[in-house]
Design an enzyme around this catalytic site. Sequence first.
Site, PDB file in Angstrom:
ATOM      1  N   TYR A  42       0.901  -1.155   0.053  1.00 22.59           N
ATOM      2  CA  TYR A  42      -0.003  -0.004   0.152  1.00 22.59           C
ATOM      3  C   TYR A  42       0.916   1.027  -0.059  1.00 22.59           C
ATOM      4  CZ  TYR A  42       0.554   1.135   4.974  1.00 22.59           C
ATOM      5  OH  TYR A  42       1.297   1.595   5.997  1.00 22.59           O
ATOM      6  N   HIS A 133      -7.000  -6.835  11.088  1.00 15.21           N
ATOM      7  CA  HIS A 133      -6.232  -5.798   9.996  1.00 15.21           C
ATOM      8  C   HIS A 133      -4.909  -6.804   9.357  1.00 15.21           C
ATOM      9  CE1 HIS A 133      -4.763  -2.213   8.435  1.00 15.21           C
ATOM     10  NE2 HIS A 133      -3.632  -2.359   8.830  1.00 15.21           N
ATOM     11  N   ASP A 144      -7.336   1.859   9.868  1.00 19.66           N
ATOM     12  CA  ASP A 144      -6.396   1.797   8.794  1.00 19.66           C
ATOM     13  C   ASP A 144      -7.218   0.923   7.526  1.00 19.66           C
ATOM     14  OD1 ASP A 144      -5.257   1.982  10.933  1.00 19.66           O
ATOM     15  OD2 ASP A 144      -3.235   2.390   9.635  1.00 19.66           O
ATOM     16  N   TRP A 218      -7.225   7.909   7.146  1.00 23.94           N
ATOM     17  CA  TRP A 218      -7.505   6.609   6.310  1.00 23.94           C
ATOM     18  C   TRP A 218      -8.940   6.551   6.339  1.00 23.94           C
ATOM     19  CZ3 TRP A 218      -3.998   6.005   3.140  1.00 23.94           C
ATOM     20  CH2 TRP A 218      -2.637   5.638   3.535  1.00 23.94           C
TER      21      TRP A 218
END
Length: 369
Positions: A42, A133, A144, A218
């Site tokens: 990312y 995550h 995020d 984010w």
Amino acid sequence: MNTEERAALALRAPLDYAKAACDSLMKTFAPEALPPAGRWHYHQGIFLQGMLQVWKRAGNDSYFEYPKRYVDHLVDEDGNLLFARDELDSIMPGLLLLALDEHTGDRRYRMAADKLRGLFRTLNATSEGAYWHKDKYPYQMWLDGLYMGGVFALQYAAKYGEPELVPMVLEWEKLMRRHMSDEATGLLYHAWDESRKAPWSDPDTGNSPEFWGRSLGWYGMALADFLDALPAEHPGRPEIAAALGRFVDGLVRFQDESGLWYQVVDKGDRADNWLETSCTSLFVYAIAGAARHGCAGEERLEAARRGYRGLIERLRTDGEGRLVVPDICIGTSAGDYRNYVTRPVSDNDLHGVGAFVLACVAMEALGER
């Protein structure tokens, strides 16, 4: 950035700054060498996603060919690519695949995107269905992740006809607000641990103790992009719009007089806290998106303008005349206050340059100068 530096680069409009930021990294790195080199990640994804938005507005094909070279280096002729299969971060660069498929028709981009879409069938999740995550952070939901996975899922659903992905994403966002929101500030905590086993986890709420800037960025960017992706008549739009409006109201309370926001957003009075550019860029993007979608009025838009001007004032150029975006926090896990304020600061880290480019494009789209 002083007047002489601006004049040397002939920078005037937000898109000029976005192009200068892209040009700076294009001169520094070949696409294949963008750090961390050789990884589907990312870090590169957010920067190259910004570059593609510049390409759409500026029409310069170099801003298309550069992201394409990055992807082509990692995706073979059968759509195979190496990526971490245990984390949401791997999904975010899939936005590049969707754009390349749309503009080239090359089947391998769709094939690679299908592999990333498949992660939603295999990723671990909490008991309520919110994605971990990463596997190395069991039972943890991070702000995020909503951008890392949710925006791709909604765009994929619209492009390839998988409407079942939409309620999945909207429920995920709702779980974030349910577990991670703080009514007093209007902000959301960085992370939530269902198991309450993480060292930072509050034993009662499961939340991490701080409001970290980039994680909030984010989240806000995800909400703005959700409104871009959802059809005008979709019944989920009003709730997302209301959530974005409340979020923006919370943010502007903590904006510094410089226009920037702090690394730990609500603790600007502490001497060891510091003004951070990547979160500021993401907040500018989110507020601009809220204004564009009617979730924020002129007063809130003025906060985005102040943030944008504050960013421009922080810019500088290096010895070769390339634009430098400073004061960027490197990658950071959830933790306590000391964890965030002692993180290393860097120049032209892709987190920050990508966020800055997207903020500039967002301000350009509103006709700002």
